[in-house]
Design a protein around this motif. Sequence first.
Motif, PDB file in Angstrom:
ATOM      1  N   GLY A  48      44.889  39.264  30.038  1.00  0.00           N
ATOM      2  CA  GLY A  48      44.481  40.037  31.199  1.00  0.00           C
ATOM      3  C   GLY A  48      44.288  39.147  32.414  1.00  0.00           C
ATOM      4  N   GLU A  49      44.020  39.810  33.537  1.00  0.00           N
ATOM      5  CA  GLU A  49      43.836  39.101  34.801  1.00  0.00           C
ATOM      6  C   GLU A  49      42.422  39.346  35.304  1.00  0.00           C
ATOM      7  OE1 GLU A  49      45.925  38.864  39.235  1.00  0.00           O
ATOM      8  OE2 GLU A  49      46.374  40.508  37.874  1.00  0.00           O
ATOM      9  N   GLU A  50      41.718  38.280  35.626  1.00  0.00           N
ATOM     10  CA  GLU A  50      40.338  38.407  36.076  1.00  0.00           C
ATOM     11  C   GLU A  50      40.306  38.935  37.506  1.00  0.00           C
ATOM     12  OE1 GLU A  50      36.169  35.910  35.698  1.00  0.00           O
ATOM     13  OE2 GLU A  50      38.055  34.818  35.892  1.00  0.00           O
ATOM     14  N   ARG A  51      39.567  40.014  37.716  1.00  0.00           N
ATOM     15  CA  ARG A  51      39.430  40.625  39.036  1.00  0.00           C
ATOM     16  C   ARG A  51      37.967  40.584  39.471  1.00  0.00           C
ATOM     17  NH1 ARG A  51      43.615  44.039  40.669  1.00  0.00           N
ATOM     18  NH2 ARG A  51      45.597  43.163  39.939  1.00  0.00           N
ATOM     19  N   LEU A  87      38.114  41.994  33.447  1.00  0.00           N
ATOM     20  CA  LEU A  87      39.499  41.746  33.061  1.00  0.00           C
ATOM     21  C   LEU A  87      40.330  43.014  33.243  1.00  0.00           C
ATOM     22  CD1 LEU A  87      39.313  39.551  29.835  1.00  0.00           C
ATOM     23  CD2 LEU A  87      40.055  38.871  32.112  1.00  0.00           C
ATOM     24  N   ARG A  88      41.452  42.890  33.942  1.00  0.00           N
ATOM     25  CA  ARG A  88      42.388  44.000  34.115  1.00  0.00           C
ATOM     26  C   ARG A  88      43.675  43.658  33.379  1.00  0.00           C
ATOM     27  NH1 ARG A  88      46.874  45.029  37.039  1.00  0.00           N
ATOM     28  NH2 ARG A  88      47.294  47.193  37.640  1.00  0.00           N
ATOM     29  N   GLN A 113      41.037  47.886  24.093  1.00  0.00           N
ATOM     30  CA  GLN A 113      40.316  47.573  25.312  1.00  0.00           C
ATOM     31  C   GLN A 113      38.892  48.120  25.262  1.00  0.00           C
ATOM     32  OE1 GLN A 113      42.029  45.513  27.201  1.00  0.00           O
ATOM     33  NE2 GLN A 113      43.627  45.867  25.664  1.00  0.00           N
ATOM     34  N   PRO A 114      37.965  47.489  25.985  1.00  0.00           N
ATOM     35  CA  PRO A 114      36.586  48.006  26.040  1.00  0.00           C
ATOM     36  C   PRO A 114      36.550  49.325  26.791  1.00  0.00           C
ATOM     37  CG  PRO A 114      36.882  46.207  27.592  1.00  0.00           C
ATOM     38  CD  PRO A 114      38.130  46.259  26.758  1.00  0.00           C
ATOM     39  N   SER A 115      35.590  50.181  26.460  1.00  0.00           N
ATOM     40  CA  SER A 115      35.442  51.458  27.144  1.00  0.00           C
ATOM     41  C   SER A 115      34.902  51.231  28.547  1.00  0.00           C
ATOM     42  CB  SER A 115      34.490  52.359  26.369  1.00  0.00           C
ATOM     43  OG  SER A 115      33.185  51.797  26.360  1.00  0.00           O
ATOM     44  N   SER A 116      35.015  52.277  29.401  1.00  0.00           N
ATOM     45  CA  SER A 116      34.497  52.169  30.764  1.00  0.00           C
ATOM     46  C   SER A 116      32.986  51.940  30.749  1.00  0.00           C
ATOM     47  CB  SER A 116      34.840  53.434  31.560  1.00  0.00           C
ATOM     48  OG  SER A 116      34.304  54.594  30.924  1.00  0.00           O
TER      49      SER A 116
END
Length: 213
Positions: free
Chosen positions: A100-103, A116-117, A167-170
């Motif tokens: 992922g890409e750190e935002r 992480l996106r 992926q983790p939940s919102s």
Amino acid sequence: MAFFEEEPAADDPLLGFAPYIHAVPRRNSITPERQRAFIAALAGCGIVTQAARSIGASLEALYRLRHRKGAEGFAAAWERALDRGVLRLEDCALERAIRGEERPVASQGKVVATYLRHDTALMLFLLRHRRAQRYAEGGGGGIGGRRDPQPGSALYERIVADYKARQPSSEEVIESINAKIERIRQRRLAHAAELAEEQERIAQEEMEGYWGT
């Protein structure tokens, strides 16, 4: 963005090609030594313009040389050097898809947390081309006669469901962000308390010095 690596060693098979030999070399001719230096630089950086700059040659001169009769070995080495760059870029894309890409998360003009996106489109692309037998659907319109999985199709939904399950939940993302914000707040409070304590200590010392005189 370029992803550089060490240039190949002098005994690398990539540099063992038959170079173009000028019948009447001129002062600025791209000699066999410069041809090999260009291929080595291209294999290391994957960027034609930068490799050309490294040997002080123009792109026009290099492309003219590449298409001359007798330069087949140079042209083939050029393609192999580019292939190395593409493979390196593919590995970097795979790492980005997995990690992922750190935002940043900003609040009042300041970065207070990160998350992480993951790039779903990049993930689908890599799955299609690295695991074509499992993830690519039949039909035309795509590379190798395959088309991209479309939203609503069973394959697309299966891939997305598998991806989302990892992926983790919102709620978990929000909880993580709130926890980071709270840690930042606690650090700021602790810092403010330390400053207040230091100011009080300095004031006390000045008072003691005053009464001591």
